[in-house]
Scaffold this motif. Sequence first.
Motif, short mmCIF file in Angstrom:
data_model
loop_
_atom_site.label_atom_id
_atom_site.label_comp_id
_atom_site.label_asym_id
_atom_site.label_seq_id
_atom_site.Cartn_x
_atom_site.Cartn_y
_atom_site.Cartn_z
N GLY A 206 0.80 -1.23 0.00
CA GLY A 206 0.00 0.00 0.00
C GLY A 206 0.83 1.28 0.00
N ASN A 207 2.17 1.16 0.03
CA ASN A 207 3.01 2.36 0.01
C ASN A 207 3.03 2.99 -1.38
OD1 ASN A 207 3.78 2.20 2.66
ND2 ASN A 207 5.64 1.02 2.24
N TYR A 208 3.14 4.33 -1.37
CA TYR A 208 3.34 5.03 -2.64
C TYR A 208 4.83 5.03 -2.90
CZ TYR A 208 -1.49 6.43 -2.28
OH TYR A 208 -2.86 6.40 -2.21
N PHE A 209 5.29 4.45 -4.02
CA PHE A 209 6.73 4.22 -4.13
C PHE A 209 7.45 4.90 -5.29
CE2 PHE A 209 6.90 1.00 -7.53
CZ PHE A 209 5.57 0.58 -7.59
N ALA A 210 6.76 5.32 -6.34
CA ALA A 210 7.44 6.00 -7.45
C ALA A 210 6.40 6.73 -8.29
CB ALA A 210 8.19 5.00 -8.31
N PRO A 211 6.80 7.80 -8.98
CA PRO A 211 5.82 8.52 -9.80
C PRO A 211 5.30 7.64 -10.95
CG PRO A 211 7.78 9.85 -9.44
CD PRO A 211 8.10 8.47 -8.96
N LEU A 212 3.99 7.68 -11.14
CA LEU A 212 3.35 6.89 -12.21
C LEU A 212 3.96 7.19 -13.58
CD1 LEU A 212 -0.40 7.20 -11.28
CD2 LEU A 212 0.74 5.08 -11.96
#
Length: 237
Positions: A206-212
């Motif tokens: 659920g972590n935000y890990f890199a720009p889409l």
Amino acid sequence: MIPFMIDGQSVEGKEGGSVLEVALDAGIDIPHLCYHESVKPYGACRLCLVEVVRRGRSRMTTSCTYPVMEGIEVFTRAEKVLRARRMIIELILAMCPGDKLIQDMAREMGVNQVRFKQDDKDCILCGLCGRVCEEVVGANAIQFAFRGDRREMIPPFQGEAMNCIACGACVVVCPVDVIKMKEQRDERTIIRWKRTLKMKQCKICGNYFAPLFQLEKFKEQAKLPKDFFDICYTCRA
Ligand code: SF4
Ligand code: FES
């Protein structure tokens, strides 16, 4: 390996390498601001000046751009070299008087006052951010614009850097730490380039890990499957 001398010490360098690289590897300190091992030398700051004697002829040159050559003699601490470097750091300090790194370097080099008209810039125009963005990341999101006093590193048309993938490489290489990045939940912003991108959320943790946008670029370039970045680097390991 090519043998030559630095400050009376025998050293060896790879063909195609620079005098600065050999000196640093040998533990010989030469001040430098615009050199980084991951990009081509550019010769912007001129702080890495040295004296090189080749076939009996002496010249002052930037050591980051000077290739190793058999039999040359390099002097990194000759009085005229130190004098020239003091002048250069004083000019950089006049341009960016608030930069802590530049203040410290100037002090170490014996410059305690600035005789030139002072500006209030924060960027020393080393070009490292733009070169890393172009040569390593391949994004070409920022570039130098204008000439003389107005010279600046900026995104095209001074707006948002539309090619920026918010990877943060420029943040890491900037020697004076003026490119700031901030992350807020599902967004990452590179403040200096006015670029904000949504982040990808890992399906497992659920972590935000890199720009889409960055991940889409990587998938396109490396022809990766659509779901390749559905899980983050940590959960993948
Ligand atoms: S922003 Fe930093 S890395 Fe970019 S040119 Fe200026 S000083 Fe160099
Ligand atoms: S490090 Fe050589 S000119 Fe800047």
